[in-house]
Design an enzyme around this catalytic site. Structure first.
Site, short mmCIF file in Angstrom:
data_model
loop_
_atom_site.label_atom_id
_atom_site.label_comp_id
_atom_site.label_asym_id
_atom_site.label_seq_id
_atom_site.Cartn_x
_atom_site.Cartn_y
_atom_site.Cartn_z
N ILE A 159 0.84 -1.20 0.00
CA ILE A 159 0.00 0.00 0.00
C ILE A 159 0.87 1.25 0.00
O ILE A 159 0.64 2.19 -0.78
CB ILE A 159 -0.95 0.00 1.21
N ASP A 218 9.95 1.91 8.24
CA ASP A 218 9.17 0.72 8.54
C ASP A 218 9.63 0.14 9.87
O ASP A 218 10.83 0.12 10.15
CB ASP A 218 9.32 -0.32 7.44
N ALA A 264 -4.57 2.87 8.10
CA ALA A 264 -4.01 1.59 8.57
C ALA A 264 -4.90 1.01 9.67
O ALA A 264 -5.83 0.27 9.38
CB ALA A 264 -2.58 1.80 9.05
N ARG A 265 -4.62 1.36 10.92
CA ARG A 265 -5.42 0.92 12.06
C ARG A 265 -5.48 2.05 13.08
O ARG A 265 -4.51 2.79 13.27
CB ARG A 265 -4.80 -0.33 12.71
N ASP A 306 -9.43 7.11 8.29
CA ASP A 306 -10.35 6.06 7.87
C ASP A 306 -10.58 5.02 8.95
O ASP A 306 -11.53 4.25 8.87
CB ASP A 306 -9.81 5.37 6.60
N GLU A 366 -14.47 1.73 17.01
CA GLU A 366 -15.34 1.81 15.85
C GLU A 366 -16.68 1.16 16.15
O GLU A 366 -16.71 0.05 16.67
CB GLU A 366 -14.66 1.12 14.65
N HIS A 407 -13.82 3.41 7.91
CA HIS A 407 -12.99 2.21 7.74
C HIS A 407 -13.40 1.45 6.49
O HIS A 407 -13.70 0.25 6.54
CB HIS A 407 -13.06 1.32 8.97
N GLY A 466 -11.48 1.75 3.46
CA GLY A 466 -10.40 1.88 2.50
C GLY A 466 -10.33 0.74 1.50
O GLY A 466 -10.08 0.95 0.31
#
Length: 325
Positions: A154, A173, A231-232, A256, A261, A280, A282
């Site tokens: 991604i 990363d 992502a999260r 997102d 949630e 959420h 994506g």
């Protein structure tokens, strides 16, 4: 042999169902609005051979309750809603559908970035209220630095789009990954934060990344930075983000995924016009859902038929050494 496949959602794209039924599998799904308890009841009462895991929690209790369970496949790539440790103890491989929705998520990240940078939702809302205000035109992205936290599939797709906008791309990363010619790699997150006019998160949620971006990290960003999270939710401290936006250091954010949630009604993000939010979704394009469902279905059927599993798609590859048909 007839296999029983459980899906931790009320639906699965027809492309995935076709693969499962084409293999003679019996497909079980949880009811609409189902929760972790429904998954636990299903696995404890049915001879489930494989689980295709979507967003509902697949708990250790559910995994332990199903002696017939042989493989789990995530409908996507984030396994934070799966008790991987329990699956590993039971020698059950946990697979991901790598790259299946990467393009969809990358496109949303760029869409959120443009919406925040040019205040598009704010402009749209003003016009609908008969307020023709041209003073909130936003920021130009060309010449700015995009900082990627996570340079997997991604992240690399986001990088390609950003370079098309004239941005310089740098990446960090938390886990070793293959070198990429497209992204200038940084070995320290702080070095990336110091130059990132746009901070875009594309890493998994785990112990190393939970709360990774909070007050201290946001304070390092250049003035008028933009934060994007597709992502999260647990990676980004939302209260810290709200404070950074209120202070004026962060220009805005596109989010997102959230720490809880659906997002709670008392979230400070809801009162900030500088924040653009999506639910959420994506990876939830029609094309991505079909691709991911088809891939997940084929992976569980292959695993159940004792075909080789690529370690690159298995988050607990130590389980592959002792596989039996």
């Amino acid at each position: 042999m007839t296999y029983t496949i459980a899906v931790t959602a009320p639906t699965l794209s027809e492309s995935g169902v076709a693969v499962l039924k084409g293999a003679g599998a019996r497909v079980l799904m949880i009811p609409p609005g189902g929760a972790a308890a429904d998954v636990e009841r299903l696995l404890s009462s049915e001879p489930v051979d494989a689980v295709i895991s979507r967003t509902v929690m697949l708990s250790g209790k559910a995994i332990e309750s199903c002696p017939t369970l042989k493989v789990i496949c995530k409908h996507g790539v984030g396994t934070d809603n799966i008790d991987v440790a329990t699956a590993t103890r039971r020698n059950i491989p946990v697979l991901i559908t790598a790259a299946g929705n990467s393009q969809a998520v990358a496109e949303l990240a760029i869409g959120l970035l443009l919406a925040v940078a040019r205040r598009i939702p704010l402009q749209d809302g003003s016009i609908r209220c008969k307020d023709w205000d041209r003073t909130k035109s936003g920021l130009e992205l060309s010449g700015r630095v995009l900082g990627l936290v996570g340079v997997g599939e991604i992240g690399r797709r986001v990088a390609a789009a950003a370079r098309g906008l004239g941005m310089r791309v740098v990446g960090f990363d938390t886990a070793p990954v293959g070198a990429s010619q497209d992204v200038e790699r940084m070995e320290d997150l702080n070095d990336l934060l110091d130059v990132a006019n746009v901070l875009s998160l594309h890493c998994p949620l785990n112990e190393a990344t939970r709360g990774l971006i909070s007050d201290r990290e946001l304070a390092r960003l250049p003035q008028d930075a933009i934060v994007i999270n597709t992502a999260r939710g647990g990676i980004l401290d939302e209260a810290a983000l709200a404070r950074a936006i209120a202070s004026g250091n962060v220009f805005g954010a596109g989010i997102d995924c959230f720490q809880r949630e659906p997002i709670p009604a008392d979230s400070p993000l809801l009162s900030l016009s500088e924040v653009v939010m999506t639910a959420h979704m994506g990876g939830s394009t029609k094309e991505a859902l079909a691709h991911v469902a088809r891939t997940a279905a084929q992976q569980v059927i292959d695993a159940l038929n004792a075909r080789p599993i690529d370690p690159a798609i298995c988050v607990n590859p130590q389980t592959l050494a002792n596989r039996t048909a």
